[in-house]
Write an enzyme that holds these catalytic residues in place. Structure first.
Site, PDB file in Angstrom:
ATOM      1  N   SER A  35     -30.404  27.808 -18.086  1.00 11.47           N
ATOM      2  CA  SER A  35     -31.537  28.302 -18.879  1.00 11.47           C
ATOM      3  C   SER A  35     -32.755  28.546 -17.986  1.00 11.47           C
ATOM      4  O   SER A  35     -33.446  29.549 -18.129  1.00 11.47           O
ATOM      5  CB  SER A  35     -31.864  27.347 -20.030  1.00 11.47           C
ATOM      6  OG  SER A  35     -32.207  26.073 -19.546  1.00 11.47           O
ATOM      7  N   ALA A  36     -33.015  27.648 -17.041  1.00 14.45           N
ATOM      8  CA  ALA A  36     -34.157  27.847 -16.134  1.00 14.45           C
ATOM      9  C   ALA A  36     -33.895  29.034 -15.204  1.00 14.45           C
ATOM     10  O   ALA A  36     -34.799  29.833 -14.937  1.00 14.45           O
ATOM     11  CB  ALA A  36     -34.408  26.581 -15.316  1.00 14.45           C
TER      12      ALA A  36
ATOM     13  N   PRO B 263     -22.164  29.200 -15.561  1.00 12.25           N
ATOM     14  CA  PRO B 263     -21.790  28.955 -16.959  1.00 12.25           C
ATOM     15  C   PRO B 263     -22.982  28.387 -17.711  1.00 12.25           C
ATOM     16  O   PRO B 263     -23.823  27.714 -17.113  1.00 12.25           O
ATOM     17  CB  PRO B 263     -20.679  27.913 -16.847  1.00 12.25           C
ATOM     18  CG  PRO B 263     -20.930  27.211 -15.561  1.00 12.25           C
ATOM     19  CD  PRO B 263     -21.592  28.217 -14.637  1.00 12.25           C
TER      20      PRO B 263
ATOM     21  N   ASP C 211     -35.789  21.505 -13.275  1.00  8.30           N
ATOM     22  CA  ASP C 211     -34.878  22.664 -13.274  1.00  8.30           C
ATOM     23  C   ASP C 211     -35.607  23.955 -12.892  1.00  8.30           C
ATOM     24  O   ASP C 211     -35.130  24.727 -12.058  1.00  8.30           O
ATOM     25  CB  ASP C 211     -34.229  22.847 -14.655  1.00  8.30           C
ATOM     26  CG  ASP C 211     -33.138  21.829 -14.927  1.00  8.30           C
ATOM     27  OD1 ASP C 211     -33.095  20.806 -14.219  1.00  8.30           O
ATOM     28  OD2 ASP C 211     -32.337  22.055 -15.854  1.00  8.30           O
TER      29      ASP C 211
ATOM     30  N   GLY D 276     -25.143  22.022 -17.787  1.00 16.03           N
ATOM     31  CA  GLY D 276     -25.901  21.100 -16.939  1.00 16.03           C
ATOM     32  C   GLY D 276     -26.202  21.659 -15.560  1.00 16.03           C
ATOM     33  O   GLY D 276     -26.635  20.926 -14.674  1.00 16.03           O
ATOM     34  N   LEU D 277     -25.982  22.963 -15.358  1.00 16.05           N
ATOM     35  CA  LEU D 277     -26.200  23.545 -14.038  1.00 16.05           C
ATOM     36  C   LEU D 277     -27.470  24.396 -13.981  1.00 16.05           C
ATOM     37  O   LEU D 277     -27.653  25.210 -13.079  1.00 16.05           O
ATOM     38  CB  LEU D 277     -24.971  24.370 -13.619  1.00 16.05           C
ATOM     39  CG  LEU D 277     -23.667  23.570 -13.506  1.00 16.05           C
ATOM     40  CD1 LEU D 277     -22.499  24.484 -13.155  1.00 16.05           C
ATOM     41  CD2 LEU D 277     -23.786  22.458 -12.457  1.00 16.05           C
ATOM     42  N   GLY D 278     -28.325  24.205 -14.959  1.00 14.87           N
ATOM     43  CA  GLY D 278     -29.648  24.840 -14.906  1.00 14.87           C
ATOM     44  C   GLY D 278     -29.669  26.309 -15.287  1.00 14.87           C
ATOM     45  O   GLY D 278     -30.554  27.057 -14.871  1.00 14.87           O
TER      46      GLY D 278
HETATM   47  C1  MEV Z   1     -31.527  18.430 -16.853  1.00 14.26           C
HETATM   48  O1  MEV Z   1     -31.078  19.239 -15.783  1.00 14.26           O
HETATM   49  C2  MEV Z   1     -32.102  17.171 -16.322  1.00 14.26           C
HETATM   50  C3  MEV Z   1     -32.682  16.222 -17.373  1.00 14.26           C
HETATM   51  O2  MEV Z   1     -33.259  15.149 -16.633  1.00 14.26           O
HETATM   52  C4  MEV Z   1     -33.719  16.893 -18.234  1.00 14.26           C
HETATM   53  C5  MEV Z   1     -34.960  17.289 -17.464  1.00 14.26           C
HETATM   54  O3  MEV Z   1     -35.248  16.722 -16.416  1.00 14.26           O
HETATM   55  O4  MEV Z   1     -35.690  18.169 -17.959  1.00 14.26           O
HETATM   56  C6  MEV Z   1     -31.594  15.636 -18.260  1.00 14.26           C
END
Ligand code: MEV
Length: 326
Positions: free
Chosen positions: A113-114, A105, A156, A109-111
């Site tokens: 975009s990277a 998804p 990420d 927060g699960l990366g």
């Molecule tokens: C994002 O997955 C983690 C953060 O620490 C941002 C980053 O490290 O680039 C919030």
């Protein structure tokens, strides 16, 4: 990594998000959800004459396309990322169709975009017969992350590329990356709040707080760094209760940094009440995802409790490398 897969891995941050941006340590692990990309070059395939007017095309299956500029993890930003990659690889003049198949998804927060950047880089590299080292792939994905997030730490894109559980620290002299050997796979439930959140926003919020109160923020970051140290030892021993304890403490400190949300607090609370040894937000926070660990015999019941409460969950494991993919 089997390069033919053109895959970028999703990730969880086990300990240390946000403080990692300020040069403190963090632990991240790949998960068994990834993004895969395929490139087709219509002219080459059909043997037709190149069409000067032809344009490249990016198709993302499954993500709702949202060209609105305020939604930088959506299709519009993915297109800017793909354009940057094609330019850096020197293939921008050849029209291609890039198709992306995400299991992850977005804005959770699960990366994603990277992982998207890495998958598109790999697919273009193979289609054009280029040769890039894994470090170069990760570095180009880092540039893409800068486009998406502004000031990423680099954690990420590293996990999205190498697919390994790592201890990571950003320094002025470059990134310190240590692969962690995990003796016993650690079962994890990922729970989605269902609230999309952009890492750029929460990273910006922490930065604003840090500018106002640098000494208090640095004290919290340093405290989190200590939890990461304890977490590494717990991981190496396979000590789940000790790892759970530092995850719980890390979540409290992330709350102090104001990157939690009512939805995350509800999920964390429910996971702990249903038998998790540790639960915390993961990644940027502000919505997005929570992770919880539990003893192997307990993990399904934690996931089930969250499912019944209406949350989307994924089961994964922290291991040296992800399930059968590497
Ligand atoms: C994002 O997955 C983690 C953060 O620490 C941002 C980053 O490290 O680039 C919030």
């Amino acid at each position: 990594v089997d390069p033919a897969q053109n895959v970028g891995y999703g990730k969880i941050i086990l300990l240390g998000e946000h403080s990692v941006v300020y040069g403190y340590r963090a632990i991240a692990a790949p998960i068994n959800l990834a993004i895969r990309a395929e490139v087709t070059r219509p002219a080459a395939v059909a043997g037709a004459r190149p069409d000067a007017a032809a344009k490249s095309e990016l198709v993302i299956s499954g993500w709702d396309s949202d060209p609105a500029a305020h939604n930088p993890d959506g299709a519009a930003l993915a297109e800017r990322v793909a354009t940057l990659i094609a330019a850096r690889l020197g293939v921008a003049d050849t029209p291609v169709r890039v198709e992306v198949f995400p299991e992850l998804p977005r804005a959770s927060g699960l990366g994603a975009s990277a992982a998207l950047a890495v998958s598109v880089i790999r697919a273009l590299v193979h289609s054009f017969g280029l040769s890039l080292s894994e470090e170069e792939i990760s570095q180009l994905a880092f540039e893409c992350e800068q486009l998406v997030h502004g000031t990423p730490s680099g954690i990420d894109n590293t996990v999205a590329t190498f697919g390994q559980t790592i201890l990571f620290r950003k320094t002025d002299a470059g990134n310190e990356i240590e692969e962690l050997d995990i003796p016993v796979p650690i079962p994890v439930v990922v729970g989605l709040t269902g609230v999309r959140s952009l890492t750029a926003d929460t990273v910006g919020r922490v930065h604003a707080g840090w500018e106002k109160n640098p000494q208090h923020y640095e004290a919290i970051f340093s405290e989190i760094d200590g939890l990461v140290g304890t977490g590494v030892e717990a991981l190496r021993r396979g000590d789940l209760p000790a790892l759970g304890e530092v995850m719980n403490l890390n979540h409290g400190l992330l709350n102090a940094l104001q990157v939690s949300s009512p939805e995350l607090e509800a999920l964390v609370d429910l996971a702990r009440r249903s038998g998790a040894l540790g639960a915390k937000l993961t990644g940027g926070g502000g919505g997005g995802a929570m992770i919880a660990i539990a003893e192997p015999g307990r993990i399904h019941s934690v996931a089930n409790t969250l499912d019944v409460a209406g949350y989307q969950t994924y089961l994964t494991e922290i291991r040296t490398s992800p399930n059968g993919r590497v």
